[in-house]
Design an enzyme around this catalytic site. Structure first.
Site, mmCIF file in Angstrom:
data_model
loop_
_atom_site.group_PDB
_atom_site.id
_atom_site.type_symbol
_atom_site.label_atom_id
_atom_site.label_comp_id
_atom_site.label_asym_id
_atom_site.label_seq_id
_atom_site.Cartn_x
_atom_site.Cartn_y
_atom_site.Cartn_z
ATOM 1 N N ASP A 1 -74.838 -40.436 -8.613
ATOM 2 C CA ASP A 1 -73.703 -39.888 -9.344
ATOM 3 C C ASP A 1 -73.111 -41.025 -10.157
ATOM 4 O O ASP A 1 -72.808 -42.099 -9.608
ATOM 5 C CB ASP A 1 -72.651 -39.347 -8.371
ATOM 6 C CG ASP A 1 -73.168 -38.185 -7.534
ATOM 7 O OD1 ASP A 1 -74.053 -37.452 -8.012
ATOM 8 O OD2 ASP A 1 -72.679 -38.011 -6.406
ATOM 9 N N GLU B 1 -73.247 -30.350 -12.419
ATOM 10 C CA GLU B 1 -72.463 -31.573 -12.228
ATOM 11 C C GLU B 1 -72.819 -32.581 -13.315
ATOM 12 O O GLU B 1 -73.934 -33.122 -13.325
ATOM 13 C CB GLU B 1 -72.742 -32.175 -10.838
ATOM 14 C CG GLU B 1 -72.369 -31.251 -9.683
ATOM 15 C CD GLU B 1 -72.711 -31.842 -8.318
ATOM 16 O OE1 GLU B 1 -73.445 -32.867 -8.279
ATOM 17 O OE2 GLU B 1 -72.262 -31.288 -7.305
#
Length: 269
Positions: A158, A240
């Site tokens: 991420d 995401e």
């Protein structure tokens, strides 16, 4: 000189034996802790210029506490993923940006921690920031929480982009007032990254990478990250904007559980 009675000497002997057994047990547990395969590396050894803000080592996440398995605030990845991320960083540095990672390899015990938290419907301490419009009973059904994560395979991360020179991000103070993760940039928790339209780990459709409501400079920032990484073999998770996996994965079917720590890695400690 005071002499110990036979009973006292026996007690001392028993206590000493118990201490030895306890120490031996602790050593045995340490020795049997899972270790990473040799081709896992700490990202800083491949590229020390990439910023690291490892959120699950801190209480500033949707659970509200440090997550199980995060022993150190370091990014661990498979070597191919780390090398590809270094190539992306080289490109972005030329344009006046740097990458910043929020999470990398994630042990299965951390995923289990997420699952336990999601099942505890009374614990909604961080709802106002991370899932303001989502009923906690729907976290599994809506795909925000799952019993397995691609992060546990070691090639998923991420991340975001920060404009250079990077400003420091102020620390999060547990108990401080929370603001929805989709609030305007100047209202939500401050992050030194460029404006991506939402904060990291925002459980909301606005976090979908190509959500049509996200336009202008926010969309341009998302596309800069997406286009840079996809040219180098990364695949984005559409739900995401921050989630990318390097392909092909060395371990596409294995979910590891070694702790996030330099001690888990091969080579000098």
């Amino acid at each position: 000189m005071t002499r110990l009675s036979t009973a006292s000497r026996g007690l001392v002997t028993v206590l000493a034996a118990l201490l030895c057994l306890t120490a031996a047990g602790a050593t045995a547990r340490a020795d049997t802790e899972p270790r990473a395969p040799e081709d896992f590396v700490a990202l800083r050894t491949m590229d020390p210029t990439i910023l690291q803000e490892m959120r699950y080592f801190t209480p500033h996440n949707f659970v509200g506490e440090r997550i199980d398995g995060y022993r150190q605030p370091i990014c661990v990845l498979t070597r191919p993923a780390a090398e590809a991320l270094h190539r992306a960083q080289t490109e972005l540095l030329r344009e006046g940006y740097t990458l910043k990672v929020y999470d990398c390899y994630r042990p299965q015990r951390a995923v289990d921690h997420f699952v336990r938290w999601a099942e505890d419907l009374d614990d909604q301490a961080m709802k106002s920031e991370f899932y303001p419009d989502v009923d906690k009973t729907r976290l599994f059904e809506d795909g925000y929480i799952a019993e397995k994560s691609g992060h546990s395979r070691g090639s998923t991360m991420d991340l975001t982009i920060v404009r250079l020179p990077a400003r420091p991000t102020r620390p999060y103070h547990p108990g401080e007032p929370l603001v929805p993760c989709y609030a305007p940039e100047d209202e939500r928790f401050p992050d030194n990254s460029v404006d991506m339209g939402t904060g990291f780990d925002c459980f909301d459709p606005l976090a979908h990478t190509l959500d049509p409501r996200v336009q202008g400079v926010q969309r341009a920032h998302r596309m800069l990250l997406k286009n840079t990484l996809e040219r180098l073999g990364f695949v984005n998770l559409a739900e995401e904007w921050w989630h990318y996996t390097f392909k092909p994965e060395p371990y596409p079917d294995t979910h590891f559980d070694f702790p996030v720590s330099s001690k888990s890695l091969a080579g000098p400690r």
